[in-house]
Design an enzyme around this catalytic site. Sequence first.
Site, PDB file in Angstrom:
ATOM      1  N   HIS A   1      -1.752  -4.500  -5.264  1.00 23.72           N
ATOM      2  CA  HIS A   1      -1.248  -4.304  -3.903  1.00 23.72           C
ATOM      3  C   HIS A   1      -2.321  -4.659  -2.888  1.00 23.72           C
ATOM      4  O   HIS A   1      -3.519  -4.687  -3.192  1.00 23.72           O
ATOM      5  CB  HIS A   1      -0.803  -2.845  -3.693  1.00 23.72           C
ATOM      6  CG  HIS A   1      -1.940  -1.885  -3.499  1.00 23.72           C
ATOM      7  ND1 HIS A   1      -2.469  -1.583  -2.253  1.00 23.72           N
ATOM      8  CD2 HIS A   1      -2.655  -1.157  -4.389  1.00 23.72           C
ATOM      9  CE1 HIS A   1      -3.450  -0.710  -2.389  1.00 23.72           C
ATOM     10  NE2 HIS A   1      -3.595  -0.441  -3.674  1.00 23.72           N
ATOM     11  N   CYS A   2      -1.881  -4.965  -1.693  1.00 22.09           N
ATOM     12  CA  CYS A   2      -2.777  -5.066  -0.542  1.00 22.09           C
ATOM     13  C   CYS A   2      -2.168  -4.154   0.506  1.00 22.09           C
ATOM     14  O   CYS A   2      -1.724  -3.056   0.193  1.00 22.09           O
ATOM     15  CB  CYS A   2      -2.945  -6.511  -0.080  1.00 22.09           C
ATOM     16  SG  CYS A   2      -1.403  -7.423   0.183  1.00 22.09           S
ATOM     17  N   GLN A   3      -2.121  -4.575   1.750  1.00 23.79           N
ATOM     18  CA  GLN A   3      -1.492  -3.739   2.760  1.00 23.79           C
ATOM     19  C   GLN A   3       0.021  -3.869   2.726  1.00 23.79           C
ATOM     20  O   GLN A   3       0.753  -2.878   2.699  1.00 23.79           O
ATOM     21  CB  GLN A   3      -2.017  -4.114   4.142  1.00 23.79           C
ATOM     22  CG  GLN A   3      -1.453  -3.276   5.275  1.00 23.79           C
ATOM     23  CD  GLN A   3      -2.191  -3.564   6.556  1.00 23.79           C
ATOM     24  OE1 GLN A   3      -3.194  -2.942   6.845  1.00 23.79           O
ATOM     25  NE2 GLN A   3      -1.698  -4.524   7.308  1.00 23.79           N
TER      26      GLN A   3
ATOM     27  N   SER B   1      -2.469  -9.640  -2.237  1.00 24.34           N
ATOM     28  CA  SER B   1      -2.085  -9.246  -3.600  1.00 24.34           C
ATOM     29  C   SER B   1      -1.221 -10.313  -4.267  1.00 24.34           C
ATOM     30  O   SER B   1      -1.332 -10.560  -5.472  1.00 24.34           O
ATOM     31  CB  SER B   1      -1.362  -7.903  -3.585  1.00 24.34           C
ATOM     32  OG  SER B   1      -0.263  -7.920  -2.694  1.00 24.34           O
TER      33      SER B   1
ATOM     34  N   ALA C   1       0.826  -1.203   0.000  1.00 29.03           N
ATOM     35  CA  ALA C   1       0.000   0.000   0.000  1.00 29.03           C
ATOM     36  C   ALA C   1       0.861   1.255   0.000  1.00 29.03           C
ATOM     37  O   ALA C   1       0.470   2.288  -0.547  1.00 29.03           O
ATOM     38  CB  ALA C   1      -0.928  -0.014   1.212  1.00 29.03           C
TER      39      ALA C   1
END
Length: 367
Positions: free
Chosen positions: A257-259, A265, A186
């Site tokens: 993306h994720c975190q 992701s 992120a």
Amino acid sequence: MVMEVGILDAGGLRALLREGAAQCLLLDCRSFFAFNAGHIAGSVNVRFSTIVRRRAKGAMGLEHIVPNAELRGRLLAGAYHAVVLLDERSASLDGAKRDGTLALAAGALCREARSTQVFFLQGGYEAFSASCPELCSKQSTPTGLSLPLSTSVPDSAESGCSSCSTPLYDQGGPVEILSFLYLGSAYHASRKDMLDALGITALINVSANCPNHFEGHYQYKSIPVEDNHKADISSWFNEAIDFIDSIKDAGGRVFVHCQAGISRSATICLAYLMRTNRVKLDEAFEFVKQRRSIISPNFSFMGQLLQFESQVLAPHCSAEAGSPAMAVLDRGTSTTTVFNFPVSIPVHPTNSALNYLKSPITTSPSC
């Protein structure tokens, strides 16, 4: 079958490509890894699952050799003057395994594409790349984008995404999975300079709480799943894959993306590689891990990916192969197949070292 296949050396192929590259179909019969490490520009990677190979019994259909319907249609219509088969370094077809990709591809072409001359590239990719490097595309050792980690963060990123600091998973930059597909965290998604430097045109946000910082500049797709063992991420696989393909077809690039760029992701990127390249999870996992070493999907996501593998590699295998991934996990099906991967517990934004839980991941066997 061998008598119907002509022989080309590197010089002959170079001349053929210069005369009319659009009328020559190059079929690269090497592995997914080898092809992505380097290949002749414009070539198509030929591969199929072990199950499909076993069921073919030496007579593979052309739809497995050239799965792209448009290319296959052009081939059958006689639009190509030549089809060239190649592997890594073979000097002739004589030594090719009867059930190997090269021999099966040659057999299918000789049976079904009889209006087109089929050739074998003597010495394979190794000889051609040494002789004609300018006609080859090689991927350098994958490294993340080298940009300084600025202490300034966009105003839109200051509130709402607590992972926008610089722990391990935020260091460096997004990594290239394929020429049009990138993976990261992120924090990377909050850095417009990084995204622009990579030519990113669209983002997939695989989280329920990280904001889309630049909606006026990029195309976004949100996949609101949590990183826990109850989340059904597999229900988003096909939608995410179709989105990535739509951006690729438009000439764009997607950043997923994720975190932390470790679990959710990474799972989406793995699913994309598995379906579009028809590779097994362990092969896709190793491919992505070489590029972003800290990937570690949680237990449930790995189980869902393994079930997705059975659907991708054996779509007509059985009713079980087409069942939803979560349903299989919930049934607690007995298992016979064991894979070992680094698998994460749900990731939370902290500056502490990343925790990994080593354990075999199992799923119901494919047919």
